[in-house]
Motif scaffolding. Sequence first.
Motif, mmCIF file in Angstrom:
data_model
loop_
_atom_site.group_PDB
_atom_site.id
_atom_site.type_symbol
_atom_site.label_atom_id
_atom_site.label_comp_id
_atom_site.label_asym_id
_atom_site.label_seq_id
_atom_site.Cartn_x
_atom_site.Cartn_y
_atom_site.Cartn_z
ATOM 1 N N LYS A 1 0.994 -9.111 -9.368
ATOM 2 C CA LYS A 1 1.273 -7.737 -9.783
ATOM 3 C C LYS A 1 0.810 -7.532 -11.220
ATOM 4 C CE LYS A 1 4.856 -4.181 -9.982
ATOM 5 N NZ LYS A 1 6.272 -3.839 -9.688
ATOM 6 N N SER B 1 -8.056 -7.162 -2.974
ATOM 7 C CA SER B 1 -7.762 -8.202 -1.985
ATOM 8 C C SER B 1 -8.912 -9.206 -1.981
ATOM 9 C CB SER B 1 -7.587 -7.580 -0.596
ATOM 10 O OG SER B 1 -7.530 -8.575 0.410
ATOM 11 N N SER C 1 -0.059 -2.046 -9.679
ATOM 12 C CA SER C 1 -0.695 -2.354 -8.414
ATOM 13 C C SER C 1 -0.844 -3.872 -8.309
ATOM 14 C CB SER C 1 -2.051 -1.651 -8.311
ATOM 15 O OG SER C 1 -2.638 -1.879 -7.035
ATOM 16 N N TYR C 2 -1.560 -4.329 -7.281
ATOM 17 C CA TYR C 2 -1.633 -5.756 -6.990
ATOM 18 C C TYR C 2 -3.069 -6.228 -6.807
ATOM 19 C CZ TYR C 2 3.408 -6.019 -6.179
ATOM 20 O OH TYR C 2 4.771 -5.996 -6.338
ATOM 21 N N CYS C 3 -3.278 -7.466 -7.205
ATOM 22 C CA CYS C 3 -4.463 -8.225 -6.823
ATOM 23 C C CYS C 3 -3.949 -9.345 -5.921
ATOM 24 C CB CYS C 3 -5.170 -8.801 -8.045
ATOM 25 S SG CYS C 3 -6.600 -9.831 -7.657
ATOM 26 N N ILE D 1 -9.149 0.527 -2.209
ATOM 27 C CA ILE D 1 -8.871 -0.889 -1.989
ATOM 28 C C ILE D 1 -10.212 -1.607 -1.964
ATOM 29 C CG2 ILE D 1 -7.936 -2.633 -0.415
ATOM 30 C CD1 ILE D 1 -5.981 -0.509 0.597
ATOM 31 N N VAL E 1 2.264 1.342 -3.719
ATOM 32 C CA VAL E 1 1.268 1.603 -4.763
ATOM 33 C C VAL E 1 0.536 2.922 -4.542
ATOM 34 C CG1 VAL E 1 -0.888 0.745 -5.788
ATOM 35 C CG2 VAL E 1 0.963 -0.860 -5.230
ATOM 36 N N LEU F 1 -6.248 -1.247 -5.713
ATOM 37 C CA LEU F 1 -5.636 -2.492 -5.247
ATOM 38 C C LEU F 1 -6.762 -3.430 -4.826
ATOM 39 C CD1 LEU F 1 -2.466 -2.881 -3.081
ATOM 40 C CD2 LEU F 1 -4.544 -4.105 -2.402
ATOM 41 N N THR G 1 -7.663 -3.839 -11.174
ATOM 42 C CA THR G 1 -6.339 -3.572 -10.622
ATOM 43 C C THR G 1 -5.582 -2.615 -11.533
ATOM 44 O OG1 THR G 1 -6.306 -5.846 -9.783
ATOM 45 C CG2 THR G 1 -4.224 -4.628 -9.756
ATOM 46 N N ILE H 1 0.833 -1.203 0.000
ATOM 47 C CA ILE H 1 0.000 0.000 0.000
ATOM 48 C C ILE H 1 0.869 1.255 0.000
ATOM 49 C CG2 ILE H 1 -1.659 1.321 1.399
ATOM 50 C CD1 ILE H 1 -2.877 -1.480 2.144
ATOM 51 N N PRO I 1 -2.653 3.390 -3.346
ATOM 52 C CA PRO I 1 -3.976 3.336 -3.988
ATOM 53 C C PRO I 1 -4.933 4.374 -3.416
ATOM 54 C CG PRO I 1 -3.766 1.584 -2.355
ATOM 55 C CD PRO I 1 -2.413 2.247 -2.448
#
Length: 259
Positions: free
Chosen positions: A256, A168, A193-195, A73, A68, A166, A189, A65, A70
């Motif tokens: 990513k 989750s 950024s990330y999942c 989220i 990134v 992002l 995403t 976090i 974001p």
Amino acid sequence: MSDPTMEFKAECSDRMKDYPNTTMAEIAKVFMVESTQPKYSYNFSWMGRPIIQYPQDMVAMQELIWEVKPDLIIETGIAHGGSLIMNASFLAMLDYCEAIESGEPLDPNRPKRRVLGIDIDIREHNRVAIEAHPMSNRIDMIQGSSIAPEIIAQVKDYAKDYKRILISLDSNHTHAHVLAELQAYAELTSVNSYCVVFDTIVEDLPANFYPGRTWGPGDNPKTAVWQYLKTHPEFEIDKSIDNKLLISVAPDGYLKRVR
């Protein structure tokens, strides 16, 4: 002039590259097996709310976090709300740090960043506790199945004006459900950024650990991740996170978006 932050990252990367082949990594695997049934991860809280996570994954989320930054989220799976509170607090710290850097006043009642949680059953006592928390003014919740078309549409409409997202995923752990979540939400995403897909560890645990459950080895979040990635080259597993944490419920789950 050298950059201390980049030097630190380089030192970490150099150390971690050999971790997967060490005795430490083997001990970490044993710990994950031995700590699951005693419910080790149920012993922690974040700002007063229970959070069913390992501390290593909690630190990993903080690092992601911060990297990134974001403005939204999206989380599937709420339970006691500890993860919602944790991620909201990380977003609050981002707003605070940016206010310091810019010299602009910060109004805590008008947060720039938000967390959206989705759960098929938000228990009333959990909802009350979450809404009573100081972080609640940057949290919104939707009750319903995360893979129901009307819920997916509602989430996408909510997210449409955000620029850096992002994801989750931590709800139902069957292959089919997680794959459907990935197909619904991973595209939100942002690039770089990330999942994050939690509980991929199920694939690596003994089959008899989940009697009565609809998931287990061969049918779980990790198998869903593997299938999803076959047709989605825009995502890559960030193995550097796995190598660093060693103790994690999300091996192969830190995805990513690279393009």
